[in-house]
Design a protein around this motif. Structure first.
Motif, PDB file in Angstrom:
ATOM      1  N   UNK A 481     -13.980   5.907  12.016  1.00  0.00           N
ATOM      2  CA  UNK A 481     -12.333   6.800  13.588  1.00  0.00           C
ATOM      3  C   UNK A 481     -12.446   5.210  14.467  1.00  0.00           C
ATOM      4  N   UNK A 482     -13.755   4.405  14.111  1.00  0.00           N
ATOM      5  CA  UNK A 482     -14.263   3.294  14.540  1.00  0.00           C
ATOM      6  C   UNK A 482     -13.007   1.878  13.225  1.00  0.00           C
ATOM      7  N   UNK A 483     -13.053   2.236  12.138  1.00  0.00           N
ATOM      8  CA  UNK A 483     -12.143   0.967  11.463  1.00  0.00           C
ATOM      9  C   UNK A 483     -10.804   2.000  12.756  1.00  0.00           C
ATOM     10  N   UNK A 484     -10.337   2.460  12.993  1.00  0.00           N
ATOM     11  CA  UNK A 484      -9.406   2.768  13.516  1.00  0.00           C
ATOM     12  C   UNK A 484      -8.680   2.116  14.684  1.00  0.00           C
ATOM     13  N   UNK A 485      -9.814   2.211  15.431  1.00  0.00           N
ATOM     14  CA  UNK A 485      -9.778   1.228  16.956  1.00  0.00           C
ATOM     15  C   UNK A 485     -10.374  -0.625  16.447  1.00  0.00           C
ATOM     16  N   UNK A 486     -10.330  -0.421  15.559  1.00  0.00           N
ATOM     17  CA  UNK A 486     -10.837  -2.283  15.352  1.00  0.00           C
ATOM     18  C   UNK A 486      -9.094  -2.586  14.502  1.00  0.00           C
ATOM     19  N   UNK A 487      -8.758  -2.526  14.316  1.00  0.00           N
ATOM     20  CA  UNK A 487      -7.415  -2.194  13.944  1.00  0.00           C
ATOM     21  C   UNK A 487      -6.756  -2.498  14.909  1.00  0.00           C
ATOM     22  N   UNK A 488      -6.507  -2.053  15.746  1.00  0.00           N
ATOM     23  CA  UNK A 488      -5.762  -2.250  16.802  1.00  0.00           C
ATOM     24  C   UNK A 488      -6.263  -3.267  17.404  1.00  0.00           C
ATOM     25  N   UNK A 489      -7.461  -3.377  17.827  1.00  0.00           N
ATOM     26  CA  UNK A 489      -8.168  -5.132  18.881  1.00  0.00           C
ATOM     27  C   UNK A 489      -8.256  -5.933  17.606  1.00  0.00           C
ATOM     28  N   UNK A 490      -8.643  -5.833  16.348  1.00  0.00           N
ATOM     29  CA  UNK A 490      -8.519  -6.886  16.030  1.00  0.00           C
ATOM     30  C   UNK A 490      -6.802  -7.834  14.205  1.00  0.00           C
ATOM     31  N   UNK A 491      -6.905  -6.472  14.275  1.00  0.00           N
ATOM     32  CA  UNK A 491      -6.214  -6.843  12.705  1.00  0.00           C
ATOM     33  C   UNK A 491      -4.418  -6.885  12.759  1.00  0.00           C
ATOM     34  N   UNK A 492      -4.641  -6.591  14.207  1.00  0.00           N
ATOM     35  CA  UNK A 492      -3.067  -6.223  14.042  1.00  0.00           C
ATOM     36  C   UNK A 492      -2.163  -4.781  14.506  1.00  0.00           C
ATOM     37  N   UNK A 493      -2.303  -3.861  14.270  1.00  0.00           N
ATOM     38  CA  UNK A 493      -2.162  -2.518  13.811  1.00  0.00           C
ATOM     39  C   UNK A 493      -1.448  -2.455  15.193  1.00  0.00           C
ATOM     40  N   UNK A 494      -0.109  -2.294  14.902  1.00  0.00           N
ATOM     41  CA  UNK A 494       0.730  -2.043  15.958  1.00  0.00           C
ATOM     42  C   UNK A 494       1.969  -0.508  15.911  1.00  0.00           C
ATOM     43  N   UNK A 495       1.136   0.327  15.248  1.00  0.00           N
ATOM     44  CA  UNK A 495       2.030   1.721  14.448  1.00  0.00           C
ATOM     45  C   UNK A 495       1.103   2.496  13.827  1.00  0.00           C
ATOM     46  N   UNK A 496       1.289   3.829  13.933  1.00  0.00           N
ATOM     47  CA  UNK A 496       0.622   4.253  12.981  1.00  0.00           C
ATOM     48  C   UNK A 496       0.685   4.261  12.016  1.00  0.00           C
ATOM     49  N   UNK A 497       1.867   3.761  11.154  1.00  0.00           N
ATOM     50  CA  UNK A 497       1.945   3.663   9.622  1.00  0.00           C
ATOM     51  C   UNK A 497       1.328   2.373   9.339  1.00  0.00           C
ATOM     52  N   UNK A 498       0.818   1.532   9.990  1.00  0.00           N
ATOM     53  CA  UNK A 498       0.171   0.223   9.891  1.00  0.00           C
ATOM     54  C   UNK A 498      -0.830   0.762   9.634  1.00  0.00           C
ATOM     55  N   UNK A 499      -1.617   1.968  10.451  1.00  0.00           N
ATOM     56  CA  UNK A 499      -3.313   1.998  10.179  1.00  0.00           C
ATOM     57  C   UNK A 499      -2.932   3.148   8.893  1.00  0.00           C
ATOM     58  N   UNK A 500      -2.142   4.402   8.659  1.00  0.00           N
ATOM     59  CA  UNK A 500      -2.475   5.176   8.094  1.00  0.00           C
ATOM     60  C   UNK A 500      -2.101   4.570   6.186  1.00  0.00           C
ATOM     61  N   UNK A 501      -1.001   3.398   6.205  1.00  0.00           N
ATOM     62  CA  UNK A 501      -1.084   3.019   4.696  1.00  0.00           C
ATOM     63  C   UNK A 501      -0.939   1.533   4.771  1.00  0.00           C
ATOM     64  N   UNK A 502      -1.692   0.464   5.694  1.00  0.00           N
ATOM     65  CA  UNK A 502      -2.180  -1.173   5.060  1.00  0.00           C
ATOM     66  C   UNK A 502      -3.442  -0.935   5.713  1.00  0.00           C
ATOM     67  N   UNK A 503      -4.050  -0.451   6.940  1.00  0.00           N
ATOM     68  CA  UNK A 503      -5.472  -1.441   7.027  1.00  0.00           C
ATOM     69  C   UNK A 503      -5.871   0.009   6.669  1.00  0.00           C
ATOM     70  N   UNK A 504      -6.207   1.357   6.345  1.00  0.00           N
ATOM     71  CA  UNK A 504      -6.330   2.448   5.469  1.00  0.00           C
ATOM     72  C   UNK A 504      -6.210   2.511   4.130  1.00  0.00           C
ATOM     73  N   UNK A 505      -6.420   3.159   3.632  1.00  0.00           N
ATOM     74  CA  UNK A 505      -5.156   4.011   2.203  1.00  0.00           C
ATOM     75  C   UNK A 505      -4.772   4.712   2.345  1.00  0.00           C
ATOM     76  N   UNK A 506      -5.333   5.757   3.379  1.00  0.00           N
ATOM     77  CA  UNK A 506      -5.281   7.591   3.710  1.00  0.00           C
ATOM     78  C   UNK A 506      -4.289   7.975   2.644  1.00  0.00           C
ATOM     79  N   UNK A 507      -3.092   6.832   3.430  1.00  0.00           N
ATOM     80  CA  UNK A 507      -1.333   8.151   3.044  1.00  0.00           C
ATOM     81  C   UNK A 507      -1.315   7.559   1.432  1.00  0.00           C
ATOM     82  N   UNK A 508      -2.175   7.306   0.644  1.00  0.00           N
ATOM     83  CA  UNK A 508      -2.611   7.493  -1.042  1.00  0.00           C
ATOM     84  C   UNK A 508      -3.331   8.274  -1.483  1.00  0.00           C
ATOM     85  N   UNK A 509      -4.177   8.369  -0.725  1.00  0.00           N
ATOM     86  CA  UNK A 509      -5.684   8.460  -1.337  1.00  0.00           C
ATOM     87  C   UNK A 509      -6.189  10.176  -0.585  1.00  0.00           C
TER      88      UNK A 509
END
Length: 581
Positions: A481-509
């Motif tokens: 779960x920390x990876x989600x918070x970090x994606x928003x606080x440090x990695x520029x994620x602004x939308x749910x799809x940013x996290x699920x498809x690019x900061x993580x690869x949950x959308x294909x895994x």
């Protein structure tokens, strides 16, 4: 006397791309004058921003959607030397690619880029082994065996021990060789963050809507923040168009004629569970058109790719049933237990930006890149391949030397490790201590190290005050779960799809493609980004509609039908307009 650092200074030291940095970067876009504005947040644009920033230039990078949201998150995820380009006698391209692969493995990004082995099954007696061995010998001599093992020849029995999944009659022997792989979206995002660390203003969700002119030259761009609808003018001595398959659209927006045209070639990959193909190595298989890769990917295999012209929606290329059938048909010719549609966990389609006019067969187009100064103050770069992004970036920055005041320093990015590379190897040796310190299994620490490198401390620190963040994401246990918070606080994620498809690869895994964990992930994002319940609900709805549209498109017989289904889904970034940068 010490003083508190400004947001800009913090971002420059850490490369952080959080909400506060985004607000400060938007202010800077409209108030500062830059040496160069780079349009496009794929690997070429991010690499160009890093190259320019490390030469001492004042740099802004703007991207209409998300970092790596186009081609740079939908590749075969290989840093490869281009073995098959030897057959096309592209020796300089192979040598260049092998040098870049070596730099990534050893100096620039050892935390992100890893060796991966491939078995090439031999099917013809007498001539094929010496022919392939000669090519691999040349490949190894040019640098293919530097930092990774060289070719190894195997009998049929030896090849079947390495890949038991193969049919016995599918080969007479094999040759194993090594290449390298990376999570392309994470790598691109890390390049962009490294550029920010060296002073570049990096802004996603920032669409170029027009060009500024002074007399006969380009003097900057007009930009819309597609999150808020605000607009601003960004002044610069030079602009670099690094938008890949959107190159021609941006060229038209500038009002000039391009020196080259870009064609889009669609490549589709499928993702299946690791246990569906029993093997210790990836595979490379010849097809009648090109090659097919079976690539190890954590607990999965990536199988692809196709290679067909695409003339429809550039933002959302759609995989068809015919594309998926093509991949299954070709891989099943060699597998003892065939793959079925039900085995597929994920599917993704991406577009390669190829230089037009060289050949009617996209698989035979040269992967060389082209740089053109298309107007005073405006340079375009296109073509090339992911592996050689750093060389492309250096060429693009060289091309603006006549537009930027003062003497320009030479490129130094071959000596600039990406964020997280410094200290990585020592931390790998300390994985057990880190695990004990944070109450995690050592395998979890190693997984995090291969995603964040030495930035792992910032990720784990989120669990100091909130230990629950070091627990897995519900329905996606490979990620914390920390990876989600970090994606928003440090990695520029602004939308749910940013996290699920690019900061993580949950959308294909995962077979649920992110649907089953959309709500908990959105709730975690809301805490960092300040979303209310209505915004959380909208993000979940938009993402669900995206997944449904992709599933529907993958049942369609042709590109037109698939495109119609995929295009029906709403945009997460509501204020985007065409043409898209």
């Amino acid at each position: 006397m010490s003083r508190q650092k400004t947001e800009s200074e913090v971002a420059r030291t850490t490369g952080r791309l959080g909400p506060a940095e985004r607000a400060d970067n938007w202010r800077r876009l409209g108030s500062e004058e830059f040496d160069v504005v780079v349009i496009g947040g794929g690997v070429t644009g991010a690499g160009t921003a890093l190259d320019a920033a490390t030469r001492g230039l004042r740099v802004a990078l703007v991207e209409a959607r998300d970092l790596a949201s186009g081609t740079s998150s939908r590749s075969s995820k290989l840093f490869h030397g281009g073995l098959r380009y030897l057959e096309q006698l592209e020796f300089s391209l192979v040598r260049e690619a092998l040098r870049e692969r070596e730099l990534m493995l050893t100096r620039l990004a050892p935390h992100l880029v890893k060796p991966v082995s491939f078995l090439y099954p031999l099917t013809h007696r007498f001539w094929e082994r010496p022919y392939t061995a000669a090519g691999l010998f040349l490949y190894d001599t040019m640098g293919g065996a530097r930092s990774v093992p060289g070719q190894k020849h195997l009998s049929r029995a030896g090849a079947l021990r390495m890949v038991p999944a193969l049919k016995r009659n599918a080969l007479i022997g094999g040759i194993r060789y090594y290449d390298a792989q990376a999570d392309d979206a994470r790598h691109t995002m890390t390049v962009a963050r490294t550029a920010a660390r060296y002073g570049a203003v990096v802004m996603n969700s920032s669409q170029v809507t027009g060009f500024l002119r002074e007399a006969d030259r380009i003097a900057g761009v007009r930009v819309r923040d597609v999150e808020t609808g605000e607009e601003t003018e960004v002044r610069a001595q030079a602009v670099i168009n690094a938008t890949g398959v959107w190159t021609d659209e941006l060229q038209r927006l500038s009002g000039g004629r391009g020196r080259f045209r870009v064609r889009a070639s669609k490549g589709v990959h499928i993702v299946v569970p690791r246990d569906r193909i029993v093997a210790e190595s990836g595979m490379i298989l010849r097809t009648e058109k090109s090659v097919l890769f079976v690539i190890p990917w954590g607990n999965h295999w990536i199988v692809g790719t196709t290679d067909t012209d695409w003339n429809l929606d550039l933002a959302h290329p759609a995989a068809t049933k015919a594309d998926i059938d093509y991949i299954l048909e070709h891989v099943n010719t060699v597998l003892a237990t065939p793959l079925k549609h039900d085995d597929i966990e994920g599917v993704y389609a991406g577009l390669r930006p190829l230089l037009a006019g060289e050949s009617e067969e996209t698989s035979k187009l040269s992967r060389e890149h082209a740089v053109a100064r298309v107007a005073p103050g405006l340079v375009a770069i296109a073509g090339g391949k992911y592996t050689t992004y750093r060389v492309m970036a250096a060429d693009a920055v060289d091309a603006i030397s006549g537009d930027v005041a003062g003497r320009m320093a030479p490129s130094i990015t071959d000596r600039v490790p990406l964020l997280g590379a410094d200290g990585y190897h020592a931390l790998v040796n300390q994985a057990d201590q880190l695990a004990a310190e944070h109450g995690l299994h050592p395998y979890r620490i190693r997984h995090l190290l291969d995603r964040y490198g030495s930035e792992i401390h910032d990720v784990l620190a989120l669990g100091d005050e909130r230990p629950e963040l070091l627990k897995p994401i519900p329905a996606a246990p490979n990620y914390l779960q920390a990876e989600v918070a970090y994606a928003c606080s440090h990695e520029g994620a602004l939308h749910l799809e940013d996290v699920l498809t690019r900061r993580t690869r949950i959308s294909i895994e995962y077979a649920h493609r992110g649907i089953d964990c959309a709500e908990p992930v959105a709730r975690l994002m809301a805490e960092v980004l300040g979303w209310d319940d209505a915004r959380v609900a909208r993000e979940i709805e938009v993402y669900t509609q995206r997944v449904d549209a992709e599933r529907d498109s993958q049942l369609q017989p042709d590109d037109q039908a698939a495109d119609a289904k995929r295009s029906a889904a709403p945009e997460a970034r509501e204020k985007l307009t065409e043409p898209i940068s």
